[in-house]
Every structure is written in C-alpha cells, then in structure tokens.
Write an enzyme that holds these catalytic residues in place. Structure first.
Site, PDB file in Angstrom:
ATOM      1  NE  ARG A  81      43.393  38.606  43.041  1.00 28.81           N
ATOM      2  CZ  ARG A  81      43.476  37.702  43.461  1.00 28.81           C
ATOM      3  NH1 ARG A  81      44.617  36.825  42.945  1.00 28.81           N
ATOM      4  NH2 ARG A  81      43.048  36.987  44.484  1.00 28.81           N
ATOM      5  CE  LYS A 184      39.094  35.661  43.310  1.00 31.80           C
ATOM      6  NZ  LYS A 184      39.107  34.239  42.541  1.00 31.80           N
ATOM      7  CD  GLU A 220      44.042  30.994  36.214  1.00 30.86           C
ATOM      8  OE1 GLU A 220      44.311  31.019  37.492  1.00 30.86           O
ATOM      9  OE2 GLU A 220      43.462  32.053  35.756  1.00 30.86           O
TER      10      GLU A 220
HETATM   11  N1  PLP Z   1      43.204  31.564  39.630  1.00 35.43           N
HETATM   12  C1  PLP Z   1      41.737  31.569  39.842  1.00 35.43           C
HETATM   13  C2  PLP Z   1      41.145  31.352  38.571  1.00 35.43           C
HETATM   14  C3  PLP Z   1      41.252  31.729  40.931  1.00 35.43           C
HETATM   15  O1  PLP Z   1      40.073  31.900  41.353  1.00 35.43           O
HETATM   16  C4  PLP Z   1      42.173  31.804  42.170  1.00 35.43           C
HETATM   17  C5  PLP Z   1      41.516  32.170  43.420  1.00 35.43           C
HETATM   18  O2  PLP Z   1      41.477  33.294  43.893  1.00 35.43           O
HETATM   19  C6  PLP Z   1      43.369  31.944  41.836  1.00 35.43           C
HETATM   20  C7  PLP Z   1      43.875  31.616  40.558  1.00 35.43           C
HETATM   21  C8  PLP Z   1      44.475  31.993  43.122  1.00 35.43           C
HETATM   22  O3  PLP Z   1      44.700  33.140  43.466  1.00 35.43           O
HETATM   23  P1  PLP Z   1      45.048  33.677  45.008  1.00 35.43           P
HETATM   24  O4  PLP Z   1      46.239  32.780  45.298  1.00 35.43           O
HETATM   25  O5  PLP Z   1      45.468  34.993  44.901  1.00 35.43           O
HETATM   26  O6  PLP Z   1      43.759  33.231  45.840  1.00 35.43           O
HETATM   27  C1  COI Z   2      39.839  31.692  46.063  1.00 35.17           C
HETATM   28  O1  COI Z   2      40.768  30.739  46.184  1.00 35.17           O
HETATM   29  O2  COI Z   2      39.541  32.329  46.990  1.00 35.17           O
HETATM   30  C2  COI Z   2      38.852  31.712  45.029  1.00 35.17           C
HETATM   31  O3  COI Z   2      38.230  32.718  44.829  1.00 35.17           O
HETATM   32  C3  COI Z   2      38.727  30.690  44.386  1.00 35.17           C
HETATM   33  C4  COI Z   2      37.328  29.912  44.317  1.00 35.17           C
HETATM   34  C5  COI Z   2      37.153  29.012  43.219  1.00 35.17           C
HETATM   35  C6  COI Z   2      36.645  30.212  45.676  1.00 35.17           C
END
Ligand code: PLP
Ligand code: COI
Length: 338
Positions: A81, A184, A220
């Site tokens: 990612r 991200k 989301e």
């Molecule tokens: N959506 C957003 C906006 C986020 O910041 C995060 C955190 O990383 C997620 C979704 C969830 O992603 P992950 O499950 O890879 O942490």
């Molecule tokens: C995560 O879940 O790792 C994120 O980056 C989300 C953030 C709100 C801390």
C-alpha cells in the site's frame, strides 16, 4: 520487561521508546538505514513534505502472543500500500523487502515496549515516507526520508468491543471521487481534522463520510472502513475514494470462511437503518461497533441490543490470530522470536 508503563490504560497516545529507524534516499538510492535514539529529525526549510504535502504513512501492529512470540500482522500488505501511495505523489520507491526489514529491525530494537500478553495492547508501527529535498517550484523532491517509529498503544476508542455513536458532518468531504482517498497520504488526515473536531464537539468520537459526488453512498469513517452485517451478508462499500483497509480485507476472508456472503458494493446511506450491525474497522480502531449514526438531525439505529454475535465471532478470530490463540490459517502473521 524493563519499562514501567500502565499497560492496561495506554490509550492511543505517542510515547517515547528506545529508537526509531531512519533511511535516506539520495542520488537515486536508499542507504542501509540506522537505528536512531533522538526522536527529532532535521530537514531542509524548503522540503517538499512541509510545503507541498509530499508525504505518506502506514499503520500496522506487533502483538505479544499467548506463547510469548511476537507477531506482526501482514506487513507485506502495508509495504504494497505504501508503494501505491508513494507512486501517486511521485516519491522514491521502497521495496517490500526494505519495508519489512525496517519493521523487523525497529520492533526487535524495542521489544521492551511491546505490551505484555493479556493487556489487549500492541506495539503500533508507523512507517512514514516524506520528501526532504528542497524545492520551491512544484516538483517532486530529489531526497526522501523513510522512518519507522513504534509506540505502545491500547484502544483507539476505549476498550474491546464497546459500541460508540457516529455522525455524518455535512459540508465536508474526506476525499474527491477521483482524488487521493484510496492512498494513505498525510494530507488526507489534515483535511479530516476540522470535521472530526466538529464531531467531537457534538459528542461523537467518530465521523462517517459519504461519497463526495452524490452524497448518496457511504464511503468510510475518518479513521477506518465501514462494515455492516445484514442477514447472512458482510457488507462493505466498494468506492474509488475509500482506503483499501488490510483489516477489512482480512475480515472479508474470515467472514467467507465462517460461511457468510461478502458483498462489496455501493452502500446507500438510506440503508443504514436496515443493517443488523455496523462497525468501523482498521488497525488503530480494530473493530468498533457503531450503535447509531446521526445524519440530518436524525439518529439512525444501526445495531440491535448488545453486540451481534457474528461481529463478536469475527473479532475473536481476528484477535485470536494476532495474539497466537488461534491457528493462523491464512499465514498472515510474521513471527519473531524476540
Ligand atoms: N480508512 C482510513 C481512512 C484509515 O486511516 C485506516 C487506517 O489505516 C483504515 C481505513 C484502515 O486500514 P487498515 O485496516 O489497513 O489499518
Ligand atoms: C491506522 O489505523 O493505523 C491509522 O493509520 C488510522 C489513524 C487514525 C491512526
């Protein structure tokens, strides 16, 4: 365990640890990286990250297991990612091998800060890549810094599977339909600070975003993906402006394994009240059940009484794999004997 922390009440706060790892890209190549104790970084005043937002980050966790082993959850997914984020804003590429090696090295150097088994905490791992070369015209930098910092954390929204209420703050988008929501980038989170603070002032710890074009579909949460259970289905939005969550991807696999039908499709906001159980999912928030969503001055109930047993089962399997209580059937965890 040589550090003395209140492991049961860590919250989601930054704490200093032993060191981070830092790499520099210059003249077309990355250096070998070094562990650094000083938590400050010196960069050029014209660095592209601070002027033009050339910066991306990741978030993953290491868990101290029931067998005392340390498990890092799907680091290669975060590596991939980050490559997509980096490509989107023209930054230096980080190979999957360099990324996962950086994570292993920094976790190994900070083992004393991994919360003990039984506290429900984890070592949060935060890789960040940013332009550090000077530019005044809008161009990509000619120098990049890649840091992986770690810090011990507990729950983001206080405690296990405790439900919270969410709100849709009108007048603010998280991501444009053909913008950068699916990667991200640091700037996405700057844009979310204002609506998140309005939500907080109204008494909601989490806010939900709709698609920016029609305001008809659910995208989301600001911190996490939207998931819902409806009948025998696990439902999650399919949208170009949603961050592809690794937690959600894993839960979809588990839901299918548990005999549920996974529906990745546009989810209309007016379907909210038809759901049996809504939840937020992500590395930081783990799985957070959503009781109700406030939208246009109306509270839409999104869960029944108590926690849906299928959500509980998904949570138990996911955390079971992460803490080594359950067989890692899909080979998700990278185990370190430290
Ligand atoms: N959506 C957003 C906006 C986020 O910041 C995060 C955190 O990383 C997620 C979704 C969830 O992603 P992950 O499950 O890879 O942490
Ligand atoms: C995560 O879940 O790792 C994120 O980056 C989300 C953030 C709100 C801390």
């Amino acid at each position: 365990m040589s550090v003395d922390l209140d492991w049961d009440n860590l919250g989601f706060e930054y704490r200093d640890v032993a060191c981070h790892i830092k790499y520099t890209w210059k003249d077309g190549a990355w250096d070998a990286g070094e562990l650094v104790e000083d938590p400050y970084v010196k960069i050029h005043i014209a660095a592209t990250s601070i002027h033009y937002g050339q910066a991306a980050f990741e978030g993953l966790k290491a868990f101290r297991g029931v067998d005392d082993k340390v498990r890092i959850f799907r680091p290669e997914e975060n590596a991939q990612r980050m490559q997509k984020s980096s490509e989107r804003v023209f930054m230096a590429n980080i190979s999957e091998e360099m990324f996962t090696d950086a994570v292993d090295r920094v976790v190994t150097a900070n083992t004393d800060y991994i919360p003990p088994y039984g506290t429900d905490g984890a070592l949060y791992i935060r890789p960040v890549l940013f332009g550090t070369g000077p530019r005044i015209g809008i161009q990509p930098a000619d120098e990049y810094t890649f840091i992986v910092l770690v810090t011990p954390v507990g729950a983001y929204y206080k405690g296990g599977l405790n439900a919270v209420d969410a709100v849709i703050i009108e007048g603010y988008d998280r991501a444009a339909s053909e913008g950068v929501g699916s990667v991200k980038l640091a700037g996405n989170y700057a844009a979310s600070l204002m609506p998140a603070s309005i939500a907080k002032a109204q008494g909601y710890p989490i806010n939900l975003y709709l698609d920016s074009k029609e305001k008809r579909f659910i995208d989301e949460f600001g911190t996490s993906n939207f998931i819902a259970l409806k009948g025998n289905s696990y439902v999650t939005p399919c949208s170009p402006s949603v961050l592809p969550s690794i937690t959600n991807k894993s839960l979809m696999t588990l839901a299918e394994d548990m005999g549920m039908t996974v529906e990745r499709r546009p989810v209309e906001v007016n379907e909210l009240a038809e759901m049996d159980q809504v939840a937020a999912c992500g590395t930081a928030v783990v799985m957070t059940p959503i009781n109700a969503v406030m939208y246009k001055s109306e509270l839409h109930k999104t869960s029944g009484e108590g926690i849906d047993e299928r959500l509980q089962a998904l949570y138990d399997r996911m955390t079971g794999i992460q803490y080594g209580r359950e067989e890692d059937k899909f080979n998700w965890c990278k185990t370190l004997d430290i």
